[in-house]
Design a protein around this motif. Structure first.
Motif, PDB file in Angstrom:
ATOM      1  N   ALA A  22       0.850  -1.190   0.000  1.00 18.92           N
ATOM      2  CA  ALA A  22       0.000   0.000   0.000  1.00 18.92           C
ATOM      3  C   ALA A  22       0.882   1.235   0.000  1.00 18.92           C
ATOM      4  N   GLY A  23       0.332   2.336  -0.486  1.00 13.71           N
ATOM      5  CA  GLY A  23       1.080   3.578  -0.467  1.00 13.71           C
ATOM      6  C   GLY A  23       0.785   4.354   0.803  1.00 13.71           C
ATOM      7  N   VAL A  24       1.551   5.398   0.994  1.00 13.00           N
ATOM      8  CA  VAL A  24       1.411   6.234   2.168  1.00 13.00           C
ATOM      9  C   VAL A  24       1.295   7.690   1.726  1.00 13.00           C
ATOM     10  N   VAL A  25       0.350   8.412   2.310  1.00  8.82           N
ATOM     11  CA  VAL A  25       0.206   9.839   2.040  1.00  8.82           C
ATOM     12  C   VAL A  25       0.201  10.563   3.376  1.00  8.82           C
ATOM     13  N   VAL A  26       1.106  11.511   3.528  1.00  7.85           N
ATOM     14  CA  VAL A  26       1.251  12.230   4.787  1.00  7.85           C
ATOM     15  C   VAL A  26       1.161  13.727   4.525  1.00  7.85           C
ATOM     16  N   ASP A  27       0.364  14.392   5.323  1.00  7.34           N
ATOM     17  CA  ASP A  27       0.305  15.855   5.289  1.00  7.34           C
ATOM     18  C   ASP A  27       0.981  16.386   6.549  1.00  7.34           C
ATOM     19  N   GLU A  28       1.771  17.420   6.385  1.00  6.78           N
ATOM     20  CA  GLU A  28       2.474  17.994   7.525  1.00  6.78           C
ATOM     21  C   GLU A  28       2.599  19.502   7.373  1.00  6.78           C
ATOM     22  N   GLN A  29       2.747  20.164   8.505  1.00 10.73           N
ATOM     23  CA  GLN A  29       2.979  21.601   8.506  1.00 10.73           C
ATOM     24  C   GLN A  29       4.362  21.877   9.069  1.00 10.73           C
ATOM     25  N   GLU A  30       5.071  22.763   8.411  1.00 11.72           N
ATOM     26  CA  GLU A  30       6.443  23.074   8.784  1.00 11.72           C
ATOM     27  C   GLU A  30       6.570  24.563   9.069  1.00 11.72           C
ATOM     28  N   VAL A  31       7.231  24.883  10.174  1.00 11.63           N
ATOM     29  CA  VAL A  31       7.530  26.270  10.530  1.00 11.63           C
ATOM     30  C   VAL A  31       9.040  26.420  10.572  1.00 11.63           C
ATOM     31  N   ILE A  32       9.567  27.365   9.794  1.00  9.97           N
ATOM     32  CA  ILE A  32      11.002  27.582   9.697  1.00  9.97           C
ATOM     33  C   ILE A  32      11.339  28.949  10.272  1.00  9.97           C
ATOM     34  N   SER A  33      12.259  28.960  11.230  1.00 12.98           N
ATOM     35  CA  SER A  33      12.758  30.197  11.822  1.00 12.98           C
ATOM     36  C   SER A  33      14.189  30.401  11.348  1.00 12.98           C
ATOM     37  N   GLN A  34      14.416  31.451  10.573  1.00  6.72           N
ATOM     38  CA  GLN A  34      15.724  31.713   9.984  1.00  6.72           C
ATOM     39  C   GLN A  34      16.389  32.903  10.665  1.00  6.72           C
ATOM     40  N   PRO A  35      17.717  32.879  10.791  1.00  7.67           N
ATOM     41  CA  PRO A  35      18.414  34.028  11.382  1.00  7.67           C
ATOM     42  C   PRO A  35      18.159  35.295  10.579  1.00  7.67           C
ATOM     43  N   GLY A  36      17.702  36.331  11.248  1.00  8.31           N
ATOM     44  CA  GLY A  36      17.520  37.611  10.597  1.00  8.31           C
ATOM     45  C   GLY A  36      16.386  37.673   9.610  1.00  8.31           C
ATOM     46  N   ALA A  37      15.430  36.765   9.692  1.00  9.54           N
ATOM     47  CA  ALA A  37      14.319  36.742   8.739  1.00  9.54           C
ATOM     48  C   ALA A  37      13.041  36.350   9.463  1.00  9.54           C
ATOM     49  N   ASN A  38      11.905  36.643   8.827  1.00 11.42           N
ATOM     50  CA  ASN A  38      10.617  36.263   9.393  1.00 11.42           C
ATOM     51  C   ASN A  38      10.421  34.751   9.321  1.00 11.42           C
ATOM     52  N   ASN A  39       9.612  34.230  10.230  1.00 13.50           N
ATOM     53  CA  ASN A  39       9.283  32.812  10.199  1.00 13.50           C
ATOM     54  C   ASN A  39       8.505  32.473   8.929  1.00 13.50           C
ATOM     55  N   ILE A  40       8.702  31.257   8.451  1.00 10.53           N
ATOM     56  CA  ILE A  40       7.994  30.763   7.278  1.00 10.53           C
ATOM     57  C   ILE A  40       7.144  29.573   7.706  1.00 10.53           C
ATOM     58  N   THR A  41       5.858  29.610   7.399  1.00 10.65           N
ATOM     59  CA  THR A  41       4.957  28.486   7.674  1.00 10.65           C
ATOM     60  C   THR A  41       4.446  27.954   6.352  1.00 10.65           C
ATOM     61  N   ARG A  42       4.566  26.651   6.152  1.00 11.38           N
ATOM     62  CA  ARG A  42       4.126  26.077   4.889  1.00 11.38           C
ATOM     63  C   ARG A  42       3.672  24.643   5.107  1.00 11.38           C
ATOM     64  N   ASN A  43       2.837  24.187   4.201  1.00  9.30           N
ATOM     65  CA  ASN A  43       2.333  22.820   4.241  1.00  9.30           C
ATOM     66  C   ASN A  43       3.054  21.972   3.198  1.00  9.30           C
ATOM     67  N   ARG A  44       3.151  20.693   3.486  1.00 10.26           N
ATOM     68  CA  ARG A  44       3.822  19.771   2.577  1.00 10.26           C
ATOM     69  C   ARG A  44       3.072  18.445   2.580  1.00 10.26           C
ATOM     70  N   THR A  45       2.995  17.818   1.431  1.00  9.85           N
ATOM     71  CA  THR A  45       2.439  16.471   1.310  1.00  9.85           C
ATOM     72  C   THR A  45       3.547  15.532   0.845  1.00  9.85           C
ATOM     73  N   VAL A  46       3.688  14.425   1.541  1.00  7.36           N
ATOM     74  CA  VAL A  46       4.707  13.430   1.211  1.00  7.36           C
ATOM     75  C   VAL A  46       4.015  12.109   0.888  1.00  7.36           C
ATOM     76  N   MET A  47       4.397  11.509  -0.223  1.00  6.54           N
ATOM     77  CA  MET A  47       3.825  10.234  -0.658  1.00  6.54           C
ATOM     78  C   MET A  47       4.951   9.209  -0.793  1.00  6.54           C
ATOM     79  N   ILE A  48       4.714   8.000  -0.286  1.00  8.09           N
ATOM     80  CA  ILE A  48       5.710   6.928  -0.390  1.00  8.09           C
ATOM     81  C   ILE A  48       5.037   5.681  -0.932  1.00  8.09           C
ATOM     82  N   GLU A  49       5.707   5.058  -1.865  1.00 11.31           N
ATOM     83  CA  GLU A  49       5.282   3.755  -2.399  1.00 11.31           C
ATOM     84  C   GLU A  49       6.548   2.967  -2.690  1.00 11.31           C
ATOM     85  N   GLY A  50       6.804   1.917  -1.909  1.00 10.31           N
ATOM     86  CA  GLY A  50       7.998   1.108  -2.131  1.00 10.31           C
ATOM     87  C   GLY A  50       9.265   1.925  -1.972  1.00 10.31           C
ATOM     88  N   ASP A  51      10.076   1.992  -3.050  1.00  5.72           N
ATOM     89  CA  ASP A  51      11.343   2.715  -2.993  1.00  5.72           C
ATOM     90  C   ASP A  51      11.258   4.110  -3.610  1.00  5.72           C
TER      91      ASP A  51
END
Length: 262
Positions: A22-51
């Motif tokens: 079976a395949g896998v579908v994952v939704d996740e939210q990522e928050v990135i804090s960078q030196p000297g910059a505003n935080n970045i919030t974004r969504n990502r979808t990751v799909m896995i099937e075998g290799d």
């Protein structure tokens, strides 16, 4: 470029399903804090099937397909309908050449704490070590009871085998299960010992990069082969030689092998 190299190395590993083939579908939210910059919030979808793994970023504007069997990474630009294909592991660019003399190692320890994330229980681990020539600290809550934990781990192990002997390899392995939350703090360079508190705070504010990822949904789904193929209307381009093919991939995270003490 150093931000990309850290992101490419860094972990954040999220995916799943435990059904055979079976395949896998994952939704996740990522928050990135960078030196000297505003935080970045974004969504990502990751799909896995075998290799194979597919990451969909920036609302489909950037898609990355990693095919361990073929040994390729394909980066697609949804806005321009173009793509580049490079070897995986990459042989050039920031991720291919970063800190060849400084292997990365993070040692995890089980804290004994537990959490419940979107209905799944998980065990909290903390880790510290190095990311190339930078220092790293990680806190995550891992679960081996989520749908697809077995398939997820199989892909991660195959990925770790693929990058052995390359600058992307690490000398350790992840805690068991899927990380439902993961926070990684990278401090660029070495922090001199004995710094006054005020000076240390100033240094960290300019040199720390924090990535926090939370799983929002995970599900099993049979994924057809077309899910991991480039659409027929996309035009192939050559990677830019000045940055190496891998750097066109944006902020994809490649899992690293990390060790859990017995």
């Amino acid at each position: 470029m150093r931000n990309f190299a850290v992101l490419f190395w860094a972990m954040i590993i999220l995916t799943a399903p435990a059904l055979c083939h079976a395949g896998v579908v994952v939704d996740e939210q990522e928050v990135i804090s960078q030196p000297g910059a505003n935080n970045i919030t974004r969504n990502r979808t990751v799909m896995i099937e075998g290799d194979k793994q597919k990451s969909i970023l920036y609302n489909g504007k950037r898609t990355i397909i990693t095919d361990l069997g073929k040994g390729t990474m394909t980066v697609m630009d949804g806005s321009r309908k173009t793509y580049v294909e490079v070897p995986f592991p990459p042989k050039s660019g920031p991720s291919g050449s970063m800190d060849k003399g400084a292997p990365s190692t993070i040692i995890f320890k089980k804290t004994g704490a537990h959490q419940n994330i979107i209905g799944y229980s998980c065990d909290v681990y903390s880790g510290s070590g190095t990311a190339g020539r930078n220092t790293a600290s990680v806190t995550g809550c891992f679960s081996d009871s989520v749908p697809g934990a077995t398939d997820y781990n199989n892909f991660q192990h195959e990925m770790a085998d693929k990058v052995k002997g390359t600058p992307m390899a690490n000398t350790s392995e992840n805690p068991p299960g899927v990380p439902l939350t993961l926070s990684t703090t990278i401090t660029f360079g070495q922090v001199p010992p004995g710094l006054p508190a005020a000076r240390l705070k100033e240094l960290l504010a300019r040199n720390q990069f924090v990535t926090s990822t939370t799983l929002t949904r995970i599900r099993a789904s049979s994924l057809p082969a077309a899910s991991f193929q480039v659409p027929p209307d996309y035009q192939k381009q050559q990677p830019r030689p000045n940055v190496g093919g891998a750097s066109t991939g944006g902020s994809t995270k490649t899992p690293s092998a990390q060790k859990v003490p017995k």
